[in-house]
Design a protein around this motif. Structure first.
Motif, PDB file in Angstrom:
ATOM      1  N   ALA A  23       0.834  -1.205   0.000  1.00 28.25           N
ATOM      2  CA  ALA A  23       0.000   0.000   0.000  1.00 28.25           C
ATOM      3  C   ALA A  23       0.869   1.255   0.000  1.00 28.25           C
ATOM      4  CB  ALA A  23      -0.923  -0.008   1.210  1.00 28.25           C
ATOM      5  N   LEU A  78       3.645   1.764  -1.595  1.00 26.07           N
ATOM      6  CA  LEU A  78       3.988   2.053  -2.982  1.00 26.07           C
ATOM      7  C   LEU A  78       2.835   2.752  -3.684  1.00 26.07           C
ATOM      8  CD1 LEU A  78       6.315   0.585  -5.113  1.00 26.07           C
ATOM      9  CD2 LEU A  78       4.125  -0.016  -6.062  1.00 26.07           C
ATOM     10  N   PHE A  79       1.632   2.270  -3.428  1.00 28.46           N
ATOM     11  CA  PHE A  79       0.453   2.823  -4.099  1.00 28.46           C
ATOM     12  C   PHE A  79       0.298   4.313  -3.818  1.00 28.46           C
ATOM     13  CE2 PHE A  79      -4.102   3.764  -4.293  1.00 28.46           C
ATOM     14  CZ  PHE A  79      -4.396   3.332  -5.570  1.00 28.46           C
ATOM     15  N   VAL A 124       3.302   6.579  -5.291  1.00 30.99           N
ATOM     16  CA  VAL A 124       3.416   6.697  -6.745  1.00 30.99           C
ATOM     17  C   VAL A 124       2.296   7.549  -7.312  1.00 30.99           C
ATOM     18  CG1 VAL A 124       3.587   5.471  -8.921  1.00 30.99           C
ATOM     19  CG2 VAL A 124       4.592   4.497  -6.896  1.00 30.99           C
ATOM     20  N   LYS A 125       1.085   7.411  -6.763  1.00 34.02           N
ATOM     21  CA  LYS A 125       0.005   8.206  -7.362  1.00 34.02           C
ATOM     22  C   LYS A 125       0.228   9.683  -7.085  1.00 34.02           C
ATOM     23  CE  LYS A 125      -3.253   7.747  -3.637  1.00 34.02           C
ATOM     24  NZ  LYS A 125      -4.449   7.532  -3.019  1.00 34.02           N
TER      25      LYS A 125
END
Lengths: 298, 630
Positions: free
Chosen positions: B466, B468-469, B472-473
């Motif tokens: 999570a 990373l999610f 990155v966004k």
């Protein structure tokens, strides 16, 4: 990296690593392209078509490189180039036998460049594709790390070179983890039911998702990166059966063929289902397998 | 050189600077004092590093008459201040907590104070030095940044908030002094004294704006930290009666059964200060404060004091049930607050939850207490301090320029504020991306966990996916461009640029020099504590460095910028209007394209996750206490 393991063997190990690297650099995309060709032929037969020649994916890529390079943002293709570089690097780490955790981290780095390329392209379709690709990364990462941890629990090493020479049938100790890995294989290979971020089929709600705005050489690079990635992803399947080379190779091939069948048999699901199902499977089968291993060994 | 000089002056110099700032209120005097004091402090912490390298462990008794009495006096004064201000604002619970603590400790010191024998008041090992470097370098950079930031803050909000800058800088430097005090103290009464100063300072800083919201959040921070202070006070009294000492270095080598209970209480105090569940909400509320305050609280001070204390006692916690409970609290905090961060679009809130999550990882490592875990914990402390400091400072500047800190409003920042957005991205990369700091630490944490108990990796595995999610966004939103705009980075002062650039260089530098940092700072401490050492294999370091070099070469690709490409409009189902970024809608009009991130709010609900986390963590803490009592 084994460069410094034994003082006298420095040169020998370096050369061996170098040979492995060159072999991989040339061999991996060929294997990937060949598999992609068979994928198309097999899918065609399942749909009562003849299908293209086996080398069609290679022809496609060669054709793409001659096309005009059209972009929305001038820097968008740099991210794709980095995606390709880091995918190659990830595979190189794997096939020269490095630390599994670092390999996974490197893979994540490559994926992040790919996603950023989608964002950078500044188009609504690639933007949605990028978001969905991120959801997918979030969905598949646990299963991949569980695979590494599970192998460590059985063999006591994260190093791929040692995992490849193990005397254990890893699959027998890690059936749950293998299943969890197989489950997310469809995401990594961009197959239904989880081809959420880049549908191969045109004229659907996300057109071509994250790759919408990439054409020409950039699209060719994405394809080549995919070949490398396929080889590497199947390499992990091989490790589960690494006690015997024949079993390992057949398992990797069987896993790919299985994925082609799955691709043709299932419709694409929505992202919440993809995320939820892969996390539940990773938790129940992957973590469950670990818990079972932990308590049977202590 | 006299070894007492540097540590003592590291506490005294910021304190003096603080009072000077209160006296000399002119802006030139302020600039001069802040910059010269910062330089002195940073230099002092560097000297301390070399001193420790040469002399090893530094410990001594500070034989100045009246120090203890002075501390007690200030403590009573602070307590009275808190009680007064709490009662005036109708916060009787806060007043009550402060009253109990001050009565408990004043009574204890008056009754037993003369009987306390303390061999060493000060104890400085490599870990203290690492902390001192973080406080002395990053803390002072933030102080310098505040010079520029507060000026533009009051220009932008003229008339909205009272300008109390002298008070602001006074507290910042008191805060730094107290932090040095915390990491140098061996006498737990001293540590408690500095601990309470940071509690009060953070209360005042969070309430700086003086409006209703910040007052409320400041009191929440005060309440939670006073609960922690109460744990601390009880621990001291208990220790004196049952272990017969209030010195940290003695406690660490005593029989575990004797010291387990007070150590557990101290760890609970650490949990409150480092904003772990169930106490996390104070740190999220603290974001109402001006950005440098957030940067200070999140990166180099306050929350790091909490984990410092827990990591200190990692050796005691190793292999105990209490340690496991603490580790589980950390693990659950990491997992749930990371999930919450996925659903947030307020940049500061994302950063706040990410801080709590990373501290959770540190707590988890400390609770496990094996040498690999402690190694990982210290790596996390260092890398997190640098990157998080940078991120908050960036968001502070961006908020002033955009008048918003919503991530959705940062679309196209790469062309609006190119330098700032690159720094922000470096900071983010430092938080989650290979081969940067936090990922090296995550590698270390994973290694430590699989060797201790692989089941604990479950928290890490799902949590870091999570992580990373949400990073990155946010990164993607900066890169994505909706319309052509002029870049405008004017009005950002030199005092802001300097710390930003320095921290950006540090974020990359700590990765490049990671082997050196590990060898000169972390390994000596681990060896001293456990007689064992851990390092990243040479091959793996090389891979990391190759990756770093490759990533750093990314800007080179811009030499190829715009060559051999044909620029076209984005695909809008073939309905692009002449403008290119709009499309023809069903009524024939033009609709501009818009792109918004996924927040998965239906699946990652803040309130629900917090409720679960608070309940589970309270249960774990009760369980730890219960197991000890029975």
């Amino acid at each position: 990296m084994h460069l410094f393991d034994v003082r006298g063997n420095f040169h020998f190990c370096l050369m061996k690593t170098l040979y492995l690297f060159i072999l991989y650099l040339i061999g991996a995309p060929l294997v990937g392209a060949w598999l992609a060709g068979w994928d198309r032929r097999l899918s065609a037969r399942l749909q009562s078509r003849v299908g293209p020649p086996i080398l069609q994916p290679v022809y496609d890529v060669l054709k793409l490189t001659q096309k005009e390079n059209m972009v929305v943002r001038r820097s968008q293709n740099f991210y794709i180039a980095y995606y390709l570089i880091f995918v190659i690097f990830t595979g190189a780490l794997f096939f020269t036998g490095q630390d599994m955790l670092l390999i996974i981290f490197s893979l994540m780095l490559a994926s992040v460049f790919f996603v950023l390329a989608g964002f950078k392209a500044s188009s609504p379709y690639s933007f949605i594709g990028a978001q969905r690709e991120l959801v997918q990364i979030m969905a598949y990462e646990p299963a991949v790390i569980f695979a590494a941890i599970g192998m460590y629990m059985v063999t006591g090493t994260f190093e791929v070179s040692k995992l490849a020479q193990t005397n254990h049938w890893l699959i027998l100790s890690l059936p749950g983890i293998f299943f969890a890995y197989l489950f997310i294989l469809a995401m990594k290979l961009r197959k239904s039911p989880f081809d959420i971020s880049t549908s191969h089929h045109g004229h659907q709600e996300v057109v071509k998702g994250i790759t919408t705005e990439f054409s020409g050489k950039a699209l060719a690079m994405i394809e080549v990166a995919h070949w490398y990635e396929t080889t590497f992803i199947l390499g992990i399947v091989y490790l589960f059966f690494a006690k015997s080379v024949v079993a390992g190779l057949s398992a990797a091939l069987a896993a790919y063929v299985f994925m082609v069948f799955v691709d043709n048999a299932f419709a694409r699901v929505k992202w919440p289902l993809a995320l939820a199902s892969s996390w539940i499977v990773a938790f129940l089968c992957g973590a469950g397998n670990m818990i079972w291993l932990f308590f049977t060994r202590h | 050189m006299d070894t007492t000089f540097i540590p003592v002056s590291l506490v005294i110099v910021p304190a003096i600077a603080a009072f000077l700032l209160l006296i000399f209120r002119g802006s030139k005097a302020k600039n001069f004092i802040v910059i010269s004091a910062s330089a002195l402090i940073a230099l002092g912490s560097l000297v301390l590093f070399f001193l420790n390298n040469m002399e090893g462990l530094i410990r001594f008794k500070l034989d100045i008459p009246g120090v203890s009495a002075g501390m007690l006096g200030i403590e009573i004064f602070m307590a009275l201040f808190i009680i007064f201000i709490a009662l005036r604002n109708g916060k009787s619970l806060v007043a009550l907590l402060a009253l109990i603590q001050v009565c408990l400790l004043t009574g204890f010191e008056l009754r037993y104070g003369h009987a306390l024998i303390v061999a060493n008041d000060v104890f400085i090992d490599t870990f203290s030095v690492i902390m001192a470097l973080i406080i002395g370098v990053i803390g002072t950079l933030i102080a310098v940044y505040s010079l520029g930031y507060m000026r533009s803050f009051h220009r932008l909000h003229a008339g909205e908030f009272p300008d109390r800058q002298p008070m602001f800088f006074f507290i910042i430097f008191v805060f730094l002094a107290a932090m040095f005090g915390i990491v140098f103290s061996n006498n737990l009464l001293w540590l408690y004294f500095f601990w309470e100063i940071t509690t009060l300072s953070s209360f005042l800083l969070i309430g700086y704006k003086g409006n209703a919201e910040s007052a409320q959040n400041a009191f929440r921070a005060l309440l939670y930290n006073l609960i922690g202070g109460l744990f601390f006070a009880v621990a001291i009294v208990w220790m004196h009666f049952f272990a017969g000492t209030i010195e940290m270095d003695k406690l660490m080598v005593m029989h575990k059964a004797v010291v387990m209970f007070p150590v557990m209480l101290l760890c609970f105090a650490g949990l409150t200060k480092s904003a772990q569940l169930p106490f996390s909400s104070w740190l999220v509320g603290a974001m109402v404060a001006p950005s440098p305050v957030s940067a200070l609280l999140h990166s180099s001070t306050m929350v790091k004091a909490g984990v410092y204390l827990i990591v200190r006692f990692a050796g005691v916690l190793e292999g105990t049930v209490v340690g496991l409970m603490i580790a589980l609290v950390g693990g659950i905090t990491f997992l749930l607050t990371t999930f919450i961060a996925v659903s947030q679009s307020d940049a500061k809130k994302v950063l706040a939850y990410s801080t709590i999550a990373n501290l959770g990882l540190i707590v988890m490592c400390a609770g496990i207490g094996t040498y690999q875990a402690v190694w990982a914990a210290i790596l996390l402390i260092i890398f997190h301090a640098v990157a998080k400091g940078l991120l908050f400072l960036c968001v502070g500047v961006i908020e002033h320029k955009l008048h918003s800190r919503d991530i959705e409003d940062m679309t196209g920042l790469i062309i609006k504020m190119p330098k700032m957005s690159i720094m922000l991205q470096v900071g983010m990369a430092g938080m989650f991306l290979a081969p940067f700091g936090m990922l090296i630490s995550k590698w270390a944490v994973l290694r430590a966990l699989v060797d201790y108990n692989p089941l604990l990796t479950i928290f890490l595995v799902f949590g870091s996916s999570a992580t990373l999610f949400f990073w990155v966004k946010w990164m993607g939103q900066l890169l994505c461009v909706l319309k052509e705009e002029e870049d405008d980075e004017t009005g950002i002062s030199r005092a802001e640029w300097m710390p930003l650039t320095t921290l950006t260089i540090f974020t990359v530098g700590v990765c490049a020099f990671f082997p050196l940092i590990a060898k000169t700072m972390i390994e000596p401490f681990i060896r001293q504590m456990y007689n064992a050492t851990v390092t990243m294999g040479q091959g793996n370091i090389m891979i990391m460095l190759i990756m770093l070099a490759m990533v750093m070469l990314f800007p080179l690709s811009f030499f190829y910028y715009g060559k051999k490409v044909k620029v076209v409009d984005a695909y809008l189902s073939g309905a692009n209007t002449a403008i290119g970024t709009s499309f023809t809608n069903s009524l024939g009009g033009a609709t501009p394209m818009e792109m918004k991130n996924y927040y998965l709010k239906r699946y990652f609900q803040e309130e629900k996750l917090l409720r679960i986390g608070v309940a589970v963590c309270i249960f774990l803490m009760c369980a730890a206490t219960f197991i000890f009592v029975s």
